[in-house]
Design an enzyme around this catalytic site. Structure first.
Site, PDB file in Angstrom:
ATOM      1  N   LYS A 173      17.428  -1.943   3.599  1.00 16.19           N
ATOM      2  CA  LYS A 173      16.590  -0.376   2.206  1.00 16.19           C
ATOM      3  C   LYS A 173      14.999  -0.292   3.198  1.00 16.19           C
ATOM      4  O   LYS A 173      14.483  -0.911   2.471  1.00 16.19           O
ATOM      5  CB  LYS A 173      16.417  -0.969   1.100  1.00 16.19           C
ATOM      6  CG  LYS A 173      16.309   0.359   0.111  1.00 16.19           C
ATOM      7  CD  LYS A 173      14.771   1.317   0.302  1.00 16.19           C
ATOM      8  CE  LYS A 173      13.737   1.054   0.096  1.00 16.19           C
ATOM      9  NZ  LYS A 173      13.400   1.917   0.916  1.00 16.19           N
ATOM     10  N   SER A 226       3.187  -2.469   0.752  1.00 15.02           N
ATOM     11  CA  SER A 226       1.745  -2.601   0.682  1.00 15.02           C
ATOM     12  C   SER A 226       2.033  -3.898  -0.791  1.00 15.02           C
ATOM     13  O   SER A 226       2.600  -4.036  -1.488  1.00 15.02           O
ATOM     14  CB  SER A 226       1.693  -1.689  -0.786  1.00 15.02           C
ATOM     15  OG  SER A 226       2.672  -0.741  -1.528  1.00 15.02           O
ATOM     16  N   CYS A 281      -0.678  -3.888   9.699  1.00 11.58           N
ATOM     17  CA  CYS A 281      -1.097  -5.283   8.615  1.00 11.58           C
ATOM     18  C   CYS A 281      -1.590  -5.631   9.331  1.00 11.58           C
ATOM     19  O   CYS A 281      -3.120  -6.180   8.453  1.00 11.58           O
ATOM     20  CB  CYS A 281      -0.301  -5.161   8.465  1.00 11.58           C
ATOM     21  SG  CYS A 281       1.246  -6.101   9.559  1.00 11.58           S
TER      22      CYS A 281
END
Ligand code: NAD
Length: 505
Positions: A173, A226, A281
């Site tokens: 996904k 997140s 990140c």
């Protein structure tokens, strides 16, 4: 001309239902496509398809499985320019950076070619009289990946490569913001000889994610995104008995000791703070110079270099970096910069107004693109929101430290613990730093210490939930379960029933 991104299930592109989300070109701000948002039923159908296909894939010997992956690598390489262009147009990172996104994903596919070796079990002969013990690694079944917008090739491949090499079927996904590349990668897997249904892509939002989390068939979930969503998914997987590894946000520091090579530091910081518009990140967002002299020199050099950067259309070869991914992301970054000013930090270079542009690229207006020029703050302190929160934009903050001890405390005590770097010529200081700092990945004179594919990648604290890292040997542990067999063959000399715990003698 707009396009509709299909789901990819059972080896086929399939269209979705009525619910869709817009796919934007962040450089122009224009809608370029639509992506379907799957219902729970559509997700369940993809999972059922994967479960059926997994049985045959698991029985295929590991060497044959990796031959498919070898061919897959070849096809991705052959198509890399097209894939990178699509990636750049949906994400907003430059073409060269988009190629890097794909190549760092291929690295993990290459590591996964070691599956026949990595899946070998262990064997102990004569562990007791006539007793042999052996263990084997078996695939989990159907596993899922839920991935973020900022690496739409690399992170899906970090999950898919080892999961598939281990004999699992994989349901991805991906982020709904840049959904085309994952579909292309799945399509190439089938073209490489992968069986239909073994690698499926289902687009969607929370509805699709929750369907994955609630499925009894899904055995493990690899998430990157997140921190609040990482924690949510980790908790929900624990509640439904699924294996999970969930990687979250970051706030990466770079310590600069007085003996560092300052030109090298400035090169490193410019690339690590502003590359990909700070949407990595592992981006460096906090520079921690030790001592006033170091801080003043660093700031002066950054002030000289930052205006040389060019922000532009993601396909503009002159651009140092492109737009951020969405208007909401741009607004959030603007708002955090405002909070920094109000809190009393010194806004040395303000990228907000410089981000708007009247320019055109290839005849396309950039005025509605989500651009923000590089921004620099000095005299930031640990209680300010620009320090505590992940900004995920091209904003570098300087937090001045008096001593090494003050400096090491900052990343150690920060809520996030993904990456960190130290710049110094002092081996002893670097070694002590690497040993003591409470962060998962450490760079020594290396600003973005993303470990190579055969080591493992993972942050600590709020940057990672779960005990195994991504890629490297950990990924083979994550995507397999160990079965241990203790065996004895009848020898004809029965000794009677044993009522005490068997002891191996
Ligand atoms: P995100 O958390 O918004 O989305 C990640 C995934 O979760 C997407 O597939 C999204 O569709 C899904 N999602 C979003 N909201 C959800 C909800 N309420 N319920 C269920 N699923 C939901 O993250 P993003 O904006 O796509 O990516 C940026 C974030 O990812 C940054 O925080 C960045 O630091 C982090 N990131 C971390 C790593 C790492 O390895 N630690 C790597 C890359 C990115």
């Amino acid at each position: 001309m707009t396009y509709t991104v299909p789901h990819f299930v059972g080896g086929q592109k399939i269209s979705g239902g009525e619910r869709t989300s817009e796919v934007l070109n962040p450089s122009t701000g224009k809608v370029q496509g639509a992506v379907p948002l799957a219902s729970a039923q559509e997700v369940d159908e993809a999972i059922a398809n994967a479960a059926e296909a997994q049985l045959g894939w698991a029985k295929t010997n590991p060497q044959k499985r990796i031959r498919v992956i070898m061919k897959w690598i070849q096809l991705i390489n052959e198509n890399i320019d097209d894939i990178a262009t699509t990636l750049s147009l949906e994400h907003g990172k430059t073409f060269e950076d988009a190629k890097g996104d794909i190549i760092r994903g291929i690295d993990v596919l290459e590591f996964s070619l070691g599956a026949p070796h990595l899946l070998k079990g262990e064997y102990t002969t004569s562990a007791g009289t006539g007793i042999d013990v052996y263990s084997m690694r078996q695939p989990l079944g159907v596993v899922a990946g839920i991935t973020p917008f900022n690496f739409p090739a690399m992170i899906p491949l970090w999950k898919a490569g080892p999961a598939l090499a281990c004999g699992n079927a994989f349901v991805l996904k991906p982020s709904e913001r840049d959904p085309s590349v994952p579909v292309r990668l799945a399509e190439l897997f089938i073209e490489a000889g992968g069986p239909a249904g073994v690698f499926n892509v289902v687009h969607g939002d929370k509805t699709a994610v929750d369907a994955i989390l609630d499925s009894d068939t899904i055995q493990a979930v690899g998430f990157v995104g997140s921190t609040p969503i990482a924690q949510y998914i980790y908790e929900r997987c624990a509640a439904t008995g699924k294996r999970a590894q969930c990687f979250g946000g970051a706030k990466n520091h770079a310590l600069i000791l007085p003996d560092a090579d300052m030109d090298q530091v400035v090169d490193a910081l410019i690339g690590a703070a502003y590359g990909s518009a700070g949407e990595r990140c592992m981006a460096i967002s906090v520079a921690v110079p030790v001592g006033e002299e170091t801080a003043n020199e660093l700031r002066k050099k950054l002030e000289e270099r930052i205006p040389e950067l060019k922000v532009g259309h993601s396909l503009d070869p002159q651009a140092s970096y492109g737009p951020v991914v969405a208007k909401s992301a741009l607004e959030r970054i603007h708002s955090l910069i405002g909070e920094g000013e109000q809190a009393g930090a010194e806004l040395v270079i303000d990228g907000r107004s410089a981000g708007a542009t009247d320019e055109e690229f290839n005849g396309e207006s950039l005025k509605d693109g989500f651009f923000i020029a590089p921004t620099l703050f000095d005299h930031v302190t640990p209680e300010m929101s620009i320090y505590t929160e992940e900004i995920f934009g091209p904003v570098l903050t300087i937090v001045r430290a008096e001593t090494f001890e003050d400096a090491i405390k900052l990343p150690t005590e920060h809520a996030y613990g993904n990456g960190v770097a130290i710049f110094t010529r002092n081996g002893g200081a670097a070694r002590e730093f690497a040993e003591r700092v409470q962060v998962g990945m450490v760079g020594i004179n290396v600003p973005i210490p993303v470990p190579i594919a055969y080591h493992t990648f993972g942050g600590w604290k709020a940057s990672g939930f779960g005990d195994l890292n991504q890629h490297g040997p950990d990924s083979f542990r994550f995507y397999t379960k160990t079965k241990t067999v203790t065996s004895r063959w009848p020898s004809g000399d029965a000794t009677g029933a044993d009522f005490a715990m068997p002891q191996m003698d």
